[in-house]
Design a protein around this motif. Structure first.
Motif, PDB file in Angstrom:
ATOM      1  N   THR A 183       8.947   6.617   0.854  1.00  0.00           N
ATOM      2  CA  THR A 183       8.188   7.822   1.189  1.00  0.00           C
ATOM      3  C   THR A 183       6.691   7.682   0.931  1.00  0.00           C
ATOM      4  OG1 THR A 183       8.718   8.704  -1.002  1.00  0.00           O
ATOM      5  CG2 THR A 183      10.183   9.304   0.816  1.00  0.00           C
ATOM      6  N   THR A 184       6.284   7.409  -0.290  1.00  0.00           N
ATOM      7  CA  THR A 184       4.845   7.394  -0.628  1.00  0.00           C
ATOM      8  C   THR A 184       4.506   6.105  -1.374  1.00  0.00           C
ATOM      9  OG1 THR A 184       5.349   8.639  -2.647  1.00  0.00           O
ATOM     10  CG2 THR A 184       4.648   9.888  -0.703  1.00  0.00           C
ATOM     11  N   PRO A 185       4.533   4.976  -0.680  1.00  0.00           N
ATOM     12  CA  PRO A 185       4.260   3.707  -1.368  1.00  0.00           C
ATOM     13  C   PRO A 185       2.801   3.618  -1.810  1.00  0.00           C
ATOM     14  CG  PRO A 185       4.386   3.372   0.996  1.00  0.00           C
ATOM     15  CD  PRO A 185       4.800   4.793   0.759  1.00  0.00           C
ATOM     16  N   ASN A 186       2.616   2.943  -2.939  1.00  0.00           N
ATOM     17  CA  ASN A 186       1.255   2.724  -3.443  1.00  0.00           C
ATOM     18  C   ASN A 186       0.532   1.607  -2.703  1.00  0.00           C
ATOM     19  OD1 ASN A 186       1.305   4.699  -5.493  1.00  0.00           O
ATOM     20  ND2 ASN A 186       2.443   3.318  -6.857  1.00  0.00           N
ATOM     21  N   TYR A 187       1.298   0.692  -2.096  1.00  0.00           N
ATOM     22  CA  TYR A 187       0.703  -0.498  -1.500  1.00  0.00           C
ATOM     23  C   TYR A 187       1.205  -0.672  -0.067  1.00  0.00           C
ATOM     24  CZ  TYR A 187      -0.264  -1.394  -6.430  1.00  0.00           C
ATOM     25  OH  TYR A 187      -0.682  -1.290  -7.734  1.00  0.00           O
ATOM     26  N   ASP A 188       0.656  -1.692   0.570  1.00  0.00           N
ATOM     27  CA  ASP A 188       0.952  -1.949   1.977  1.00  0.00           C
ATOM     28  C   ASP A 188       2.230  -2.748   2.141  1.00  0.00           C
ATOM     29  OD1 ASP A 188      -1.363  -0.647   2.763  1.00  0.00           O
ATOM     30  OD2 ASP A 188      -2.564  -2.478   2.671  1.00  0.00           O
TER      31      ASP A 188
ATOM     32  N   LYS B  24       0.648  -7.431   8.271  1.00  0.00           N
ATOM     33  CA  LYS B  24       0.905  -6.045   7.942  1.00  0.00           C
ATOM     34  C   LYS B  24       1.401  -5.327   9.188  1.00  0.00           C
ATOM     35  CE  LYS B  24      -2.526  -5.832   4.237  1.00  0.00           C
ATOM     36  NZ  LYS B  24      -3.726  -5.137   3.705  1.00  0.00           N
ATOM     37  N   PRO B  25       2.601  -4.802   9.153  1.00  0.00           N
ATOM     38  CA  PRO B  25       3.185  -4.170  10.345  1.00  0.00           C
ATOM     39  C   PRO B  25       2.425  -2.917  10.754  1.00  0.00           C
ATOM     40  CG  PRO B  25       4.862  -4.656   8.690  1.00  0.00           C
ATOM     41  CD  PRO B  25       3.543  -4.828   8.018  1.00  0.00           C
ATOM     42  N   THR B  26       2.531  -2.610  12.038  1.00  0.00           N
ATOM     43  CA  THR B  26       2.030  -1.362  12.592  1.00  0.00           C
ATOM     44  C   THR B  26       3.227  -0.546  13.057  1.00  0.00           C
ATOM     45  OG1 THR B  26      -0.026  -2.403  13.336  1.00  0.00           O
ATOM     46  CG2 THR B  26       0.609  -0.310  14.379  1.00  0.00           C
TER      47      THR B  26
ATOM     48  N   TYR C   8       1.497  -5.796  -4.187  1.00  0.00           N
ATOM     49  CA  TYR C   8       1.055  -5.130  -5.410  1.00  0.00           C
ATOM     50  C   TYR C   8      -0.123  -5.920  -5.963  1.00  0.00           C
ATOM     51  CZ  TYR C   8       4.112  -8.645  -7.626  1.00  0.00           C
ATOM     52  OH  TYR C   8       4.728  -9.813  -7.999  1.00  0.00           O
ATOM     53  N   GLU C   9      -0.914  -5.259  -6.777  1.00  0.00           N
ATOM     54  CA  GLU C   9      -2.200  -5.822  -7.193  1.00  0.00           C
ATOM     55  C   GLU C   9      -2.136  -6.378  -8.611  1.00  0.00           C
ATOM     56  OE1 GLU C   9      -6.432  -4.121  -6.334  1.00  0.00           O
ATOM     57  OE2 GLU C   9      -5.777  -3.333  -8.288  1.00  0.00           O
ATOM     58  N   TYR C  10      -2.527  -7.639  -8.713  1.00  0.00           N
ATOM     59  CA  TYR C  10      -2.726  -8.303 -10.007  1.00  0.00           C
ATOM     60  C   TYR C  10      -4.184  -8.062 -10.400  1.00  0.00           C
ATOM     61  CZ  TYR C  10      -3.665 -12.525 -12.909  1.00  0.00           C
ATOM     62  OH  TYR C  10      -4.047 -13.424 -13.879  1.00  0.00           O
ATOM     63  N   SER C  11      -4.394  -7.513 -11.594  1.00  0.00           N
ATOM     64  CA  SER C  11      -5.752  -7.148 -11.978  1.00  0.00           C
ATOM     65  C   SER C  11      -5.985  -7.463 -13.447  1.00  0.00           C
ATOM     66  CB  SER C  11      -5.988  -5.655 -11.726  1.00  0.00           C
ATOM     67  OG  SER C  11      -7.242  -5.249 -12.201  1.00  0.00           O
ATOM     68  N   VAL C  12      -7.162  -8.081 -13.731  1.00  0.00           N
ATOM     69  CA  VAL C  12      -7.570  -8.387 -15.103  1.00  0.00           C
ATOM     70  C   VAL C  12      -9.007  -7.913 -15.276  1.00  0.00           C
ATOM     71  CG1 VAL C  12      -7.871 -10.160 -16.854  1.00  0.00           C
ATOM     72  CG2 VAL C  12      -6.079 -10.426 -15.108  1.00  0.00           C
ATOM     73  N   ALA C  13      -9.215  -6.987 -16.222  1.00  0.00           N
ATOM     74  CA  ALA C  13     -10.559  -6.518 -16.543  1.00  0.00           C
ATOM     75  C   ALA C  13     -11.016  -7.217 -17.818  1.00  0.00           C
ATOM     76  CB  ALA C  13     -10.563  -5.009 -16.728  1.00  0.00           C
ATOM     77  N   PHE C  14     -12.058  -8.036 -17.685  1.00  0.00           N
ATOM     78  CA  PHE C  14     -12.504  -8.852 -18.812  1.00  0.00           C
ATOM     79  C   PHE C  14     -13.433  -8.058 -19.728  1.00  0.00           C
ATOM     80  CE2 PHE C  14     -11.475 -11.806 -15.421  1.00  0.00           C
ATOM     81  CZ  PHE C  14     -10.717 -12.754 -16.076  1.00  0.00           C
ATOM     82  N   PRO C  15     -13.424  -8.383 -20.984  1.00  0.00           N
ATOM     83  CA  PRO C  15     -14.361  -7.743 -21.909  1.00  0.00           C
ATOM     84  C   PRO C  15     -15.767  -8.340 -21.754  1.00  0.00           C
ATOM     85  CG  PRO C  15     -13.090  -9.377 -23.076  1.00  0.00           C
ATOM     86  CD  PRO C  15     -12.536  -9.344 -21.667  1.00  0.00           C
TER      87      PRO C  15
END
Length: 943
Positions: free
Chosen positions: A773-778, A796-798, A822-829
């Protein structure tokens, strides 16, 4: 200014919310969808594989969830108890996954079972799985059906009112009398104490020299209501001459000596009463007639005697029902006395309304009304009612089913016990006495925890495999011995079972402030009653309460080597034994610590320590308890101290994998879970790292089994993340290197139709598409076919309809992987020049540092991007491919096993924040980071 460089060798420290200058090397501000691993680095978490092809069918809103692992061959199951108490089960892995299983409502019936389980708060339902049995209990204080009660009664005596009279010996000249009464009113009767011969018919005149009247005879006289007067006549005669020459009979006469002996005074005889008896052999003569020479006209007649009562006594007894006084046994010692004679005499005297049955050497008396039976001669008989004081007084033959209380101490009921006569072949007579419960008291427990059992499997090992689960009221042992004093009901009676546990081969219930353990080895039919009331046994149940100045209702526990740690909302206790054997005498429940505890989340074992949650504040805390022993205080560490706002309040999803050193927690209806990775080497903690995972949809439930993390999202898709890669995971093998692909809710798709004119491939009848229903990603489609001209390509399908979509290019000839990015994310100090000082790290925050560039040391890597967030400037984002153009074959996936990428910065260290992201199906692994820049201490000496 000096040009310097510094390397952070790994990023396995996870998230820290401390100021950047206080962070340890390897800690970051934030990390999402990654796993910190001391071997592989900070790598992108594996994707989530869809279980089955469609959402789980008929999932209800709310409800309580649990999981059950059968074995490696059959796999695992996930279950839901809905708010209305109805059970549903689905296959989680193995053959025919994602399919609903068959549910059968057993003992108790569906209505009763649902009434017990129905609740508006999902956390009220608690589960414990032991082998193939899952115990289900309810804490719901608003549901009357969850309050443990009692039902049924113990076996009653064969009759409501009864007694047993045993003849212990037979003796001549004794009366076997009984007094039967049902009130304290007394009954009086008289008994002769002295008698005499008032008159007789003996003739002592001439011609009686033959002494025909001598003799000895015993008489038993009944006269109307007067009974059992027994006396002995002893008539002796002496011949003598009374004149003449002795030649005629008339010259001789007999002088009689008359003696009478009172043998038994009878009943009802009073002074002045008379009775006449006639001797059988002795003869008298008529007084009339004459003797002439040797001839006489006097005739013979029976010798009769009139006996008079000279004195009597009055006896008062309680015998308002009947004064049972059978005829005494023969006083003649030459006459044998049999038990049958005695018992028959008693039986014939019983009143109407009291029935008697001869059993062996006794009589079983019974009546529809109450009565008491009292024996008169206790050296001849014993009377037994509902109790005796000595077990040796019990008869060897008795009524089958007769129950008697053995009251050992007159002033105490704690050592009383009950015995039941078990007749041979269930018949009266010969048998034995066995211990039993007091008759007519409550014996069974009601509203006890239910069980769910996998009872059958159809079409095992095939794609149509279906298991049958039976939910039913479990069989708990009844009270078989003792009474409410010697063998009382467990303390969870009239309470609710907060949790079912298993400890030292005993089933354990937590209820109120008590821990109640069943007898060991009774898991098949848990027994919470003592085996015998005769003595305290090591196999007896254990019922022990915690002692605290706080309200300490116990909600959960966990088994460890030194005992059972149980939790209240504000204190922890240890149930242990001072001896090698846990029994009622050695069990101790001691206070361990006083930390708050989230009662909705069970504690977990981290191998040698235990962990639990505290949600007393605005955020949750993750506490770890170590060094738990019977003596001394444990060590409790708040492992979430470095991330005080990371864990939300009211966490209700909690699971762990000791094999992977991993704990994952979250909240229902949230798409983000928090993870804790730990590693011990010896007795030293080498890693304590926090991280987050963000999924495509919010979660309803999650669990870990056999290196697989399962979760159910709000679209009802059950998915699994393999924490250890397997051959079936979607991957591209290139130059003998395995590159795992990263998409969530992935499955396979094929059968696309390619149109050369539009250069589009159309996929139709994708029935599950509307369910997301409401996916966060593509949504993406990936070609993992090693024979493909462009392995690793994705698109990415249409959407063209709710169940159809198109892809540019030709995708028609292969089976493809489809899933959500899904997104891999690293916020560095902030980078500071730092120095190691012992085990601490000291950052130089007073210096001037301009970072020129950052070098990312990657492991397996594909497409990624970096974002520089600079004060006063726009964010700068750059997307990088790990492979450069013209340096790899067109048929290869653009992935590398390792790579170092230099990213220009040229900003003051405190003016820039750097974030690394990867939203591509490709792997992403960060091993280390080096920075280079200009450093100045600002001419101050560091002291």
């Amino acid at each position: 200014m000096a040009s310097v460089t510094q390397t952070i060798p790994s990023f396995t420290g996870g998230i820290s919310e401390q100021p950047d200058q206080l962070k340890f090397p390897g800690q970051v501000k934030d990390v999402t969808n990654a796993i910190p691993d001391i071997t592989r680095g900070l790598y992108k978490r594996p994707g989530a594989k869809r279980v089955g092809t469609t959402p789980l069918a008929n999932v209800q809103s709310g409800g309580s969830w649990f999981h059950y692992h059968r074995d490696d061959e059959e796999g695992s199951y996930i279950g839901q108890v809905a708010a209305d108490g109805q059970l549903r089960m689905w296959k989680a892995d193995g053959d025919n996954p994602g399919v609903a299983q068959t549910i059968v409502y057993g003992t108790g019936g569906q209505t009763t079972i649902q009434n017990y389980l129905a609740t508006s708060n999902a956390e009220n339902i608690q589960f414990l799985t032991i082998n193939d049995t899952t115990f289900v209990s309810s804490r719901d204080s608003t549901n009357a059906n969850t309050l443990v009660g009692t039902t049924g009664t113990t076996t009653a005596n064969p009759n409501t009112h009864f007694a047993f009279v045993e003849v212990t010996r037979t003796e001549n000249g004794r009366q076997y009398g009984l007094n039967l009464y049902n009130s304290n009113s007394t009954t009086s009767f008289t008994r002769a104490t002295r008698i005499k011969i008032q008159s007789d018919t003996l003739d002592e005149s001439g011609g009686t020299g033959q002494c025909r009247g001598i003799g000895i005879q015993t008489f038993s006289v009944d006269s109307g209501s007067k009974k059992n007067l027994i006396f002995k006549l002893d008539i002796r005669g002496q011949q003598g001459t009374i004149g003449g020459d002795g030649n005629n009979a008339s010259d001789f006469a007999c002088a009689y000596a008359r003696s009478i002996f009172l043998l038994h005074g009878g009943e009802g005889w009073t002074t002045g009463d008379t009775t006449t008896v006639t001797m059988d052999q002795a003869k008298g003569r008529t007084i009339t007639g004459a003797i002439v020479g040797d001839n006489t006209t006097k005739g013979e007649s029976s010798a009769t005697y009139t006996v008079e009562v000279l004195e009597h006594e009055t006896i008062t007894v309680k015998a308002n029902l009947k004064l049972v006084r059978p005829e005494p046994t023969p006083f003649d010692s030459d006459t044998a006395v049999s038990g049958d004679q005695v018992l028959g005499g008693i039986l014939s005297e019983l009143p109407a309304g009291i029935n008697g049955t001869i059993i062996g050497n006794g009589i079983y008396l019974s009546s529809s009304s109450s009565f008491n039976c009292e024996i008169v001669e206790d050296d001849l008989m014993r009377s037994m009612g509902t109790s005796v004081n000595d077990v040796t007084l019990l008869p060897k033959q008795c009524k089958h089913g007769y129950i008697v209380k053995i009251a050992n101490a007159r002033i105490s009921e704690e050592d009383d016990y009950y015995l039941r006569f078990e007749g041979l072949n269930d018949q009266d007579g010969t048998g034995s006495w066995t211990e039993c419960a007091k008759p007519g008291i409550a014996k069974s427990l009601t509203n006890m925890p239910l069980v769910i059992q996998r009872t059958s499997l159809a079409n095992g090992g095939t794609s149509s495999e279906i298991a049958t689960f039976t939910i039913k009221q479990f069989t708990y042992a009844d009270r078989e011995v003792g009474d409410d004093n010697s063998n009382p009901f467990p303390t969870f009676k009239n309470k609710r079972i907060n949790k079912v546990l298993f400890f030292r081969n005993r089933l354990a219930f937590l209820a109120g402030e008590n821990v109640i353990l069943s007898r060991p080895g009774t898991l098949g039919t848990p027994d919470f009653f003592a085996e015998t009331a005769l003595t305290v046994s090591a196999n007896d149940p254990i019922d022990i309460s915690c002692s605290s100045t706080f309200p300490s209702e116990l909600f959960d526990g966990i088994d460890i080597n030194s005992g059972l740690v149980v939790f209240s909302t504000n204190q922890q206790f240890l149930l242990s034994s001072d001896d090698t054997v846990l029994n009622p005498d050695t069990a101790k429940l001691r206070s361990l610590s006083t930390f708050n505890y989230n009662k909705d989340i069970p504690p977990v074992s981290l191998g040698t320590t235990i962990a639990y949650l505290d949600d007393s504040g605005k955020f949750s805390r993750f506490n770890e308890m170590a060094n738990i022993a019977r003596e001394g205080e444990p060590n409790v560490v708040n492992q979430s101290q470095v991330v005080p706002t990371l864990l939300p309040k009211s966490i209700d999803l909690f699971t762990n994998s000791r094999e992977n050193n991993l704990v994952i927690m979250g909240k229902t209806d949230s798409d983000t879970v928090q993870g804790f990775r730990y590693l011990n080497v010896g007795d030293k903690r080498q890693q304590s790292a926090w991280f987050k995972w963000k999924f495509n949809n919010p979660l309803l439930y999650h669990f870990i089994i056999n290196d697989e993390y399962y979760f159910l999202d709000t679209d009802k898709f059950l998915q699994s993340v393999r924490l250890v890669q397997t051959e079936s995971d979607p991957a591209i093998i290139q130059d003998n290197v395995d590159f795992l692909l990263h998409v969530d809710n992935y499955t396979t798709i094929s059968g696309g139709s390619f149109s050369a004119s539009t250069n589009l491939t159309t996929f139709s009848s994708v029935s599950w598409l509307p369910s997301v229903t409401t996916p966060n990603y593509d949504l993406v489609v990936i070609d993992t076919n090693t024979n493909s001209a462009r392995v690793g390509r994705y698109g990415k399908p249409t959407s063209t309809s709710t169940t159809s979509f198109t892809l540019p290019g030709d995708w028609s000839s292969a089976t493809l992987t489809i899933g959500y990015l899904y997104e891999y994310s690293v916020a560095f100090p902030t980078f500071y020049l730092s120095r190691q000082q012992g085990e601490a790290n000291r950052a130089d925050v007073n210096s001037s540092l301009v970072v020129h560039r950052v070098k990312f040391h990657f492991g397996k890597i594909g497409l990624y991007e970096t974002t520089l967030s600079r004060i006063g400037k726009s964010d700068y984002t750059e997307v990088y491919e790990s492979t450069e153009l013209d340096e790899y074959d067109v048929s290869d996936a653009p992935y590398l096993e390792e790579f170092i990428k230099t990213v220009p910065v040229y900003e003051k260290n405190t003016n820039v924040d750097i974030t690394l992201k990867s939203s591509h199906p490709a792997p992403s692994t960060l091993r280390a980071v080096s920075w280079e820049g200009d450093y100045s201490p600002k001419y101050y000496r560091r002291v």
